[in-house]
Write an enzyme that holds these catalytic residues in place. Sequence first.
Site, PDB file in Angstrom:
ATOM      1  N   LEU A 124       5.204  35.546 -11.363  1.00  0.00           N
ATOM      2  CA  LEU A 124       5.736  35.852 -12.703  1.00  0.00           C
ATOM      3  C   LEU A 124       5.570  37.317 -13.125  1.00  0.00           C
ATOM      4  O   LEU A 124       4.455  37.850 -13.112  1.00  0.00           O
ATOM      5  CB  LEU A 124       5.043  34.946 -13.732  1.00  0.00           C
ATOM      6  CG  LEU A 124       5.663  34.972 -15.138  1.00  0.00           C
ATOM      7  CD1 LEU A 124       7.070  34.387 -15.129  1.00  0.00           C
ATOM      8  CD2 LEU A 124       4.770  34.235 -16.113  1.00  0.00           C
ATOM      9  N   ASP A 125       6.667  37.935 -13.518  1.00  0.00           N
ATOM     10  CA  ASP A 125       6.674  39.318 -14.029  1.00  0.00           C
ATOM     11  C   ASP A 125       6.182  40.333 -13.002  1.00  0.00           C
ATOM     12  O   ASP A 125       5.793  41.448 -13.362  1.00  0.00           O
ATOM     13  CB  ASP A 125       5.840  39.450 -15.319  1.00  0.00           C
ATOM     14  CG  ASP A 125       6.404  38.604 -16.451  1.00  0.00           C
ATOM     15  OD1 ASP A 125       7.576  38.205 -16.361  1.00  0.00           O
ATOM     16  OD2 ASP A 125       5.671  38.340 -17.411  1.00  0.00           O
ATOM     17  N   GLU A 126       6.183  39.952 -11.732  1.00  0.00           N
ATOM     18  CA  GLU A 126       5.703  40.865 -10.694  1.00  0.00           C
ATOM     19  C   GLU A 126       6.827  41.279  -9.753  1.00  0.00           C
ATOM     20  O   GLU A 126       6.592  41.984  -8.776  1.00  0.00           O
ATOM     21  CB  GLU A 126       4.581  40.195  -9.875  1.00  0.00           C
ATOM     22  CG  GLU A 126       3.272  40.036 -10.609  1.00  0.00           C
ATOM     23  CD  GLU A 126       2.529  41.362 -10.780  1.00  0.00           C
ATOM     24  OE1 GLU A 126       2.978  42.393 -10.224  1.00  0.00           O
ATOM     25  OE2 GLU A 126       1.515  41.365 -11.483  1.00  0.00           O
ATOM     26  N   GLY A 128       3.670  38.659 -19.151  1.00  0.00           N
ATOM     27  CA  GLY A 128       3.515  37.344 -19.764  1.00  0.00           C
ATOM     28  C   GLY A 128       4.155  37.237 -21.126  1.00  0.00           C
ATOM     29  O   GLY A 128       5.062  38.003 -21.457  1.00  0.00           O
TER      30      GLY A 128
END
Lengths: 286, 286, 286, 286
Positions: free
Chosen positions: A229-231, A203
């Site tokens: 997100l960000d995964e 994040g």
Amino acid sequence: MSEPSWILTLTCDDRVGIVGAIAGFLASRDGFILDSQQYADLETGRFFMRVVFKSGGRRFPPDTPALIAAFEGVATLLQLDWSLTEASVRPRVVVAVSKGSHCLNDLLHRRQTRALSVEIAAVVSNHESLRALAEWHGVPFHHLPVSDDREAQERAIEAVIAETDAQYLVLARYMQILSPDFARRLEGRCINIHHSFLPGFKGAKPYHRAHARGVKLIGATAHFVTGDLDEGPIIEQAVERIDHRASIDDMIRIGRDIEAQVLARAVEAIGERRVFLNDGKTVVFR
Amino acid sequence: MSEPSWILTLTCDDRVGIVGAIAGFLASRDGFILDSQQYADLETGRFFMRVVFKSGGRRFPPDTPALIAAFEGVATLLQLDWSLTEASVRPRVVVAVSKGSHCLNDLLHRRQTRALSVEIAAVVSNHESLRALAEWHGVPFHHLPVSDDREAQERAIEAVIAETDAQYLVLARYMQILSPDFARRLEGRCINIHHSFLPGFKGAKPYHRAHARGVKLIGATAHFVTGDLDEGPIIEQAVERIDHRASIDDMIRIGRDIEAQVLARAVEAIGERRVFLNDGKTVVFR
Amino acid sequence: MSEPSWILTLTCDDRVGIVGAIAGFLASRDGFILDSQQYADLETGRFFMRVVFKSGGRRFPPDTPALIAAFEGVATLLQLDWSLTEASVRPRVVVAVSKGSHCLNDLLHRRQTRALSVEIAAVVSNHESLRALAEWHGVPFHHLPVSDDREAQERAIEAVIAETDAQYLVLARYMQILSPDFARRLEGRCINIHHSFLPGFKGAKPYHRAHARGVKLIGATAHFVTGDLDEGPIIEQAVERIDHRASIDDMIRIGRDIEAQVLARAVEAIGERRVFLNDGKTVVFR
Amino acid sequence: MSEPSWILTLTCDDRVGIVGAIAGFLASRDGFILDSQQYADLETGRFFMRVVFKSGGRRFPPDTPALIAAFEGVATLLQLDWSLTEASVRPRVVVAVSKGSHCLNDLLHRRQTRALSVEIAAVVSNHESLRALAEWHGVPFHHLPVSDDREAQERAIEAVIAETDAQYLVLARYMQILSPDFARRLEGRCINIHHSFLPGFKGAKPYHRAHARGVKLIGATAHFVTGDLDEGPIIEQAVERIDHRASIDDMIRIGRDIEAQVLARAVEAIGERRVFLNDGKTVVFR
């Protein structure tokens, strides 16, 4: 240097005989293997292979289309997901930036010194700030501001990708979160640099949180973008040591170097076709 | 080597004149400064200092109690939180282990080669497996199994700490979660090694989760234990590079080396009195 | 940010009372210490100190000349070799290059993003190739070709240094060996980046020799230039892991990143006045 | 875990068709490739390959002798220098030490935790000091003091190697220089750990010289022993960062950890048959 070579990449369900079939095909056509790497994931049952080869004699197909045509039989038989390209043909990428220049400058300088394995077809940005940098390097710059209609802006980015015939979108500190739909349409073709050693500090504002947490290492992560997100699958990571004296500003400054290096390594790997998706993870050959 | 030296550590609210007062005190007693490190945290307003000094002349106090007595006036005036000890006096620690031997073996071998800055007063364990290793090194081993009454077992550990006059409890891959009360009672005195680069993969089975997530770096973190699991102030961290080929077993094996090194560095820092708590974080002088 | 601060650096023969005298001076003038690092070399008997401070009250001297005047008494008494400057005043440097752009580009980009602690006053080169890069960044570029009269060329470089009032000459992959006289005149003021982990592979073509020797690490070294080639005091070093697959070209390419990083770190340290010469070696505070 | 697998290693002059022939052989016998790495050295014209495979069906030879017999035809045809062994059969090594225990302790501890890919058949030493350590781990210890007759001592070491049927001699901080004849007889079978990042600080007392030179990195190198001192093919290297504060004793202490790690990695690589000699250099597969 001048002698042409080819890169064959493939993935398929693992079973006896794949390497034999590929190597046998090449041997039968006088293909001389320069490098070959493979990986069998025993958990997912998938097999991954990347072979670099050149002509080793007179039975070698006369051109790339002939080579591809010759290989198609093997590929169909083995049910391969594959690609075969001349090694000198570099994938085209569009680079998206905001105001921070360190990653873009690093990529453009590598391009200028012919050390980059991709072709930067265009730079897109939601700001005007980096136009001069891109244009000084002779790369077209498109200012695509984010208004109320985010979807329109994302369609505009896609138009640039389409016009430039680019295979990848590289987010080089592009400070906008892609809409889930856009991320999904680009799945496997969009790379981001995140300024933390994911999954730590997912994040926003990772350096602020790293500072608050008192970590002794800060890092950066290049990953494929997914709707989550960000995964997305991680391509490359690196860290740098800090100590208690590092302020948030110090971290941001130190972090810039790591971010630029990690993104450059990921882009190089993509350009050299060393990266494969493997069910939420990546296979990255050396 | 043989010439005695002292370590003064202190922390206080930051303001003008602290270093001057400390250095002035030492100069007035012919104290010769061998090393001095300090840090002012502008956010918390706290000041941290560690000074190593020896006698530089005839006005130097004749022994440690006299030195402490002489310093007390300065300390009271400056409202210091301080400690002053002879450098050769090593803090005593109790090491807690379960079945994994790599961290304990590393610490005991460092002890044997006189390279360790702490005195290992005893080893406690919830298993019998590492008794032979501890006893071969001449270190008392206490088997304190965890039964239904966890509190009794923790009281038994505390009894060993009290009997051996130990300042620290070092959890060297001790596979039990301390009760919040126990953790609180040991606050600032209990160090743990966690097998991930925190805050990534907090909690159990970090290598399994690192494998599932496809990270390209694995790491370890030495931290103070608090009531809040895996959230205590970080003392030291390190990582090692892996690639897609690393299985969970490979990660566990590679991780052992990182864990042993990171814990050893944290223990060394503690022993040399280079570590200070700073509001959820640490100051670790070099 | 905007509050002014000062950096005092000093070196002298070590003895009791130096820190006390310095800190006492600052305390008596309401100087508030932001950072202080010191090092006593027991072998050479030299003491090194760097203090960053700001005004902490009304007894603080009104400007830098007043501050310097006030300090002169202490300095004379302690026989210090010292300098005292406002922290925001960045040392001026001239950068010398040849054709390779990676180090210059890195320095100029750091300058552009205000992340550089020195002022790049000019770029000099024995080639024209990097004029466009320097000038795009608004930095004067001087083409000073090497003819038969090497001495004249070196005098021309010195003229640029004099005109720009530069304190340092930074050799950023400048592919000429300085004459011993020139090196001697610039002693302690000239920094070079060597593309090996010195003292391994001193001299020319280190990557070729590293390749021939089959090393598993390649590196770079930033050092002060002395009359004795590649033997000057080392400021900073770093290495990168390679394996048997790395060709000389790969090493050169990988090496560029290390060189740029190592030189940037050395230049930063110089700019922040963290580097001291110590009898063939350096003291580099963090 | 329990399913048997085999490791085939081979080297030969490079030409079209080798991989095809090997992979074809395996496919024709239902060999299932678990891992395969190869490297073609374009300079020396040599090809190197390591394949790990298991039975993938009913045409697989019933035992190792049958497998070897089946492969011999291919090997003769391709003029291979090869070896084929069951993966669970670990090479036997004799470890030579003097008084320093850190490398031996590290190897023995890895052995004890079943993390070592070689079998430690015996420890030999020119001193008695480490007998207790070896024997506690149940490994035979031979005290072979160096008298006037160095040759006799070396013959005694060779006798231990012969009796224990060991393939390798590992010098784990053995502080004697082997006679050129002895080194030659063991060529390709004797590994040493040198306490510097070779070729920097070849020869004796590298930490003393590193300290005098003021390097910012210290390191260690594992290499094959040849008649030419410290010039043998490098297997593995690593470094650690130090600064001006590190004394020679600090370097020795820090260096111990690097030495133990680097030697362990080299021994692991040998045990897993990932190391090949290549004309003064090595090929080390991952």
